[in-house]
Write a protein that holds these residues in place. Structure first.
Motif, PDB file in Angstrom:
ATOM      1  N   ALA A 114       0.834  -1.207   0.000  1.00 53.63           N
ATOM      2  CA  ALA A 114       0.000   0.000   0.000  1.00 53.63           C
ATOM      3  C   ALA A 114       0.866   1.254   0.000  1.00 53.63           C
ATOM      4  O   ALA A 114       0.598   2.208  -0.734  1.00 53.63           O
ATOM      5  N   VAL A 115       1.909   1.248   0.792  1.00 58.28           N
ATOM      6  CA  VAL A 115       2.784   2.420   0.878  1.00 58.28           C
ATOM      7  C   VAL A 115       3.582   2.603  -0.406  1.00 58.28           C
ATOM      8  O   VAL A 115       3.808   3.733  -0.849  1.00 58.28           O
ATOM      9  N   ARG A 116       3.969   1.500  -1.036  1.00 53.40           N
ATOM     10  CA  ARG A 116       4.657   1.616  -2.333  1.00 53.40           C
ATOM     11  C   ARG A 116       3.772   2.310  -3.356  1.00 53.40           C
ATOM     12  O   ARG A 116       4.252   3.085  -4.189  1.00 53.40           O
ATOM     13  N   ALA A 117       2.476   2.064  -3.291  1.00 48.87           N
ATOM     14  CA  ALA A 117       1.551   2.736  -4.210  1.00 48.87           C
ATOM     15  C   ALA A 117       1.552   4.241  -3.957  1.00 48.87           C
ATOM     16  O   ALA A 117       1.411   5.035  -4.890  1.00 48.87           O
ATOM     17  N   TRP A 118       1.703   4.658  -2.708  1.00 47.76           N
ATOM     18  CA  TRP A 118       1.792   6.089  -2.403  1.00 47.76           C
ATOM     19  C   TRP A 118       3.049   6.685  -3.021  1.00 47.76           C
ATOM     20  O   TRP A 118       3.041   7.816  -3.496  1.00 47.76           O
ATOM     21  N   ALA A 119       4.146   5.925  -3.006  1.00 48.08           N
ATOM     22  CA  ALA A 119       5.399   6.413  -3.601  1.00 48.08           C
ATOM     23  C   ALA A 119       5.230   6.625  -5.097  1.00 48.08           C
ATOM     24  O   ALA A 119       5.825   7.552  -5.659  1.00 48.08           O
ATOM     25  N   ASP A 120       4.425   5.789  -5.737  1.00 54.24           N
ATOM     26  CA  ASP A 120       4.167   5.965  -7.171  1.00 54.24           C
ATOM     27  C   ASP A 120       3.463   7.290  -7.449  1.00 54.24           C
ATOM     28  O   ASP A 120       3.668   7.902  -8.496  1.00 54.24           O
ATOM     29  N   VAL A 121       2.631   7.741  -6.522  1.00 53.47           N
ATOM     30  CA  VAL A 121       1.886   8.986  -6.689  1.00 53.47           C
ATOM     31  C   VAL A 121       2.716  10.188  -6.252  1.00 53.47           C
ATOM     32  O   VAL A 121       2.790  11.206  -6.948  1.00 53.47           O
ATOM     33  N   LEU A 122       3.355  10.071  -5.091  1.00 55.08           N
ATOM     34  CA  LEU A 122       4.058  11.210  -4.486  1.00 55.08           C
ATOM     35  C   LEU A 122       5.528  11.303  -4.854  1.00 55.08           C
ATOM     36  O   LEU A 122       6.106  12.392  -4.806  1.00 55.08           O
TER      37      LEU A 122
END
Length: 147
Positions: A114-122
């Motif tokens: 889930a946090v890796r997905a945030w890195a893709d956005v941010l």
């Protein structure tokens, strides 16, 4: 910050926390474990060397009876076991079984996804900054479900 901005920030944080909880729970289920988010909140406390039912209830912010019901459910599912308490003959120590530890590791993997997905956005830098800032304002103490 204006009231409307504060409300928007509050809503964004609550939505993000809810989505994170859902994604972790879905990830745990996808890895073959039956559960609910409340299990993870309990496992967080039990992973620190076990706890009595009373201590678990305090951690979760529920009555001793509610904590006891949760422990009964976790025992039936094979996630925890009751052992004699080393310091109190009247109490039982609730500890994670190997299956409980496997479920905990599955939750860690799901959280990382889930946090890796945030890195893709941010981006990595902004995600690191977000983590640092949230860590500064996050309250200390147990992470509790909203019952």
């Amino acid at each position: 910050m204006q009231n409307s901005e504060a409300l928007a920030l509050s809503a964004a944080l609550l939505a993000t926390a809810g989505e994170l909880t859902r994604r972790i729970d879905d990830g745990v289920v996808a890895r073959g474990f039956e559960g609910r988010p409340s299990y993870g909140f309990a496992f967080t406390r039990l992973a620190r060397g076990g706890a009595t039912v009373t201590e678990l209830g305090v951690h979760l912010g529920v009555t001793k009876q509610a904590a006891s019901q949760l422990v009964d459910e976790l025992v039936r599912k094979g996630y925890v076991e009751r052992l004699p308490h080393p310091g109190d003959a009247r109490a039982r120590l609730i500890v994670l079984t190997e299956r409980g530890w496997e479920c905990t590791r599955a939750a860690e993997e799901a959280a990382a996804e889930a946090v890796r997905a945030w890195a893709d956005v941010l981006g990595e830098d902004q995600l690191g900054a977000l983590c640092a800032q949230l860590t500064r304002i996050a309250p200390s103490g147990p992470i509790r479900p909203v019952w």
